[in-house]
Motif scaffolding. Structure first.
Motif, PDB file in Angstrom:
ATOM      1  N   THR A 231      55.331  36.752  34.325  1.00  0.00           N
ATOM      2  CA  THR A 231      54.814  37.095  33.919  1.00  0.00           C
ATOM      3  C   THR A 231      54.697  38.140  35.728  1.00  0.00           C
ATOM      4  O   THR A 231      55.465  37.901  36.477  1.00  0.00           O
ATOM      5  N   VAL A 232      53.839  39.210  34.266  1.00  0.00           N
ATOM      6  CA  VAL A 232      53.355  40.507  36.096  1.00  0.00           C
ATOM      7  C   VAL A 232      51.984  40.623  35.905  1.00  0.00           C
ATOM      8  O   VAL A 232      51.468  41.283  34.631  1.00  0.00           O
ATOM      9  N   GLY A 233      51.697  40.487  37.270  1.00  0.00           N
ATOM     10  CA  GLY A 233      50.032  40.957  36.758  1.00  0.00           C
ATOM     11  C   GLY A 233      49.284  41.972  38.031  1.00  0.00           C
ATOM     12  O   GLY A 233      50.059  42.099  38.936  1.00  0.00           O
ATOM     13  N   VAL A 234      48.592  42.478  37.064  1.00  0.00           N
ATOM     14  CA  VAL A 234      48.111  43.549  38.348  1.00  0.00           C
ATOM     15  C   VAL A 234      46.390  43.417  38.588  1.00  0.00           C
ATOM     16  O   VAL A 234      45.745  43.288  37.075  1.00  0.00           O
ATOM     17  N   ILE A 235      46.057  42.836  39.714  1.00  0.00           N
ATOM     18  CA  ILE A 235      44.855  42.690  39.926  1.00  0.00           C
ATOM     19  C   ILE A 235      44.385  43.854  41.026  1.00  0.00           C
ATOM     20  O   ILE A 235      45.121  44.353  42.210  1.00  0.00           O
ATOM     21  N   PRO A 236      43.415  43.971  40.919  1.00  0.00           N
ATOM     22  CA  PRO A 236      42.840  45.079  42.296  1.00  0.00           C
ATOM     23  C   PRO A 236      42.912  43.836  43.564  1.00  0.00           C
ATOM     24  O   PRO A 236      42.072  43.176  43.402  1.00  0.00           O
ATOM     25  N   GLN A 237      42.390  44.441  44.781  1.00  0.00           N
ATOM     26  CA  GLN A 237      42.505  43.960  46.335  1.00  0.00           C
ATOM     27  C   GLN A 237      41.141  43.094  46.237  1.00  0.00           C
ATOM     28  O   GLN A 237      40.680  41.818  46.584  1.00  0.00           O
ATOM     29  N   SER A 238      39.815  43.802  45.632  1.00  0.00           N
ATOM     30  CA  SER A 238      38.499  43.215  45.859  1.00  0.00           C
ATOM     31  C   SER A 238      38.735  41.677  44.636  1.00  0.00           C
ATOM     32  O   SER A 238      38.236  40.696  45.341  1.00  0.00           O
TER      33      SER A 238
ATOM     34  N   ASP B 278      40.183  39.026  47.050  1.00  0.00           N
ATOM     35  CA  ASP B 278      39.397  38.523  47.907  1.00  0.00           C
ATOM     36  C   ASP B 278      38.717  37.178  47.302  1.00  0.00           C
ATOM     37  O   ASP B 278      38.278  36.758  48.188  1.00  0.00           O
ATOM     38  N   LEU B 279      38.208  38.145  45.939  1.00  0.00           N
ATOM     39  CA  LEU B 279      37.190  36.495  45.826  1.00  0.00           C
ATOM     40  C   LEU B 279      38.102  35.293  45.735  1.00  0.00           C
ATOM     41  O   LEU B 279      37.691  34.920  44.636  1.00  0.00           O
ATOM     42  N   GLU B 280      39.874  35.575  45.481  1.00  0.00           N
ATOM     43  CA  GLU B 280      40.493  34.998  45.439  1.00  0.00           C
ATOM     44  C   GLU B 280      40.327  33.872  43.700  1.00  0.00           C
ATOM     45  O   GLU B 280      40.794  33.077  44.133  1.00  0.00           O
ATOM     46  N   VAL B 281      40.455  34.816  43.151  1.00  0.00           N
ATOM     47  CA  VAL B 281      41.120  35.028  41.476  1.00  0.00           C
ATOM     48  C   VAL B 281      42.409  34.909  41.003  1.00  0.00           C
ATOM     49  O   VAL B 281      42.639  35.308  40.282  1.00  0.00           O
ATOM     50  N   ALA B 282      42.855  35.798  42.220  1.00  0.00           N
ATOM     51  CA  ALA B 282      45.090  36.046  41.674  1.00  0.00           C
ATOM     52  C   ALA B 282      45.809  35.267  41.360  1.00  0.00           C
ATOM     53  O   ALA B 282      45.471  33.763  41.940  1.00  0.00           O
TER      54      ALA B 282
ATOM     55  N   GLY C 261      46.100  39.706  35.948  1.00  0.00           N
ATOM     56  CA  GLY C 261      46.789  39.237  37.208  1.00  0.00           C
ATOM     57  C   GLY C 261      44.931  38.748  37.667  1.00  0.00           C
ATOM     58  O   GLY C 261      45.615  37.398  39.071  1.00  0.00           O
ATOM     59  N   GLY C 262      44.742  37.387  37.220  1.00  0.00           N
ATOM     60  CA  GLY C 262      43.409  36.640  36.955  1.00  0.00           C
ATOM     61  C   GLY C 262      44.220  35.802  36.972  1.00  0.00           C
ATOM     62  O   GLY C 262      45.136  35.595  35.635  1.00  0.00           O
ATOM     63  N   CYS C 263      44.095  34.186  37.189  1.00  0.00           N
ATOM     64  CA  CYS C 263      44.010  32.947  37.153  1.00  0.00           C
ATOM     65  C   CYS C 263      42.625  31.928  36.345  1.00  0.00           C
ATOM     66  O   CYS C 263      43.200  30.817  36.750  1.00  0.00           O
ATOM     67  N   VAL C 264      41.450  32.740  35.902  1.00  0.00           N
ATOM     68  CA  VAL C 264      40.976  31.912  36.087  1.00  0.00           C
ATOM     69  C   VAL C 264      40.585  32.462  34.013  1.00  0.00           C
ATOM     70  O   VAL C 264      41.228  33.557  33.662  1.00  0.00           O
ATOM     71  N   GLY C 265      39.367  31.653  33.132  1.00  0.00           N
ATOM     72  CA  GLY C 265      39.368  32.104  32.053  1.00  0.00           C
ATOM     73  C   GLY C 265      40.624  32.207  31.134  1.00  0.00           C
ATOM     74  O   GLY C 265      41.587  31.833  30.973  1.00  0.00           O
TER      75      GLY C 265
END
Length: 181
Positions: free
Chosen positions: A60-67, A70-74, A40-44
């Motif tokens: 695409t299905v992204g799975v990402i923790p709230q933390s 909050d860092l704006e990498v979703a 679920g990240g948008c970087v690297g």
């Protein structure tokens, strides 16, 4: 078609060749009609992977923790973005949402995800295909170490045999597709 979870690096400081590998992996998954499940990240590599899948018309299905949200990498462009309360619950959701697992080069987080899904397979908690792409021998030291673990009976040969190792993404997807049928 299958939901294929890909584990890979999210570092912003990688050589372009790793980003290209990730983008091509996403595109190949989409071309074969599969859904991409990612962290679920948008970087690297993670971001390049999802962008490659979408550019080739994939879901695409992204799975990402709230933390990390909050860092704006979703990856807000995901067709489906599932937000979890922790990294541990993220792995559980990724395992539940996926039919197979492909591991590209990565660091500690990638290895953590690979070992989690592999450990649960050795415990017969799932029987989903797992393929490691050993591009340019990236994982050779880890594979040698794992072989030594098996030689010393810390790892059963049957457990070692649950992981398929290939050196290209097309070979990895071919192996997965054979195991899924």
């Amino acid at each position: 078609m299958a939901a294929i979870c890909v584990f890979c690096a999210s570092s912003r400081t990688l050589d372009q060749r790793w980003l290209d590998l990730a983008a091509e992996t996403g595109a190949e998954i989409a071309r074969r009609g599969h859904t991409l499940v990612s962290g679920g990240g948008c970087v690297g590599m993670m971001g390049a992977l999802a962008d490659g899948a979408r550019a080739a018309g994939g879901r695409t299905v992204g799975v990402i923790p709230q933390s990390l949200v909050d860092l704006e990498v979703a990856d807000l462009a995901s067709d489906e973005l599932l937000i979890t309360d922790s990294m541990a619950s993220r792995k559980t959701v990724m395992i539940d949402k996926s039919d197979a697992f492909l591991t590209l080069p990565g660091g500690l987080g990638t290895l953590d995800e690979l070992f989690e899904v592999w450990t649960t397979a050795t415990l017969a908690l799932h029987a989903k295909p797992m393929v490691l792409v050993d591009t340019d021998g990236f994982y050779r030291p880890v594979l040698d170490w794992l072989g030594a673990l098996a030689d010393q009976t810390f790892l059963k040969p049957a457990g070692l045999g649950l992981l398929t190792v290939t050196d290209t993404v097309p070979a990895a997807l071919d192996a997965m597709e054979r195991q899924l049928t």
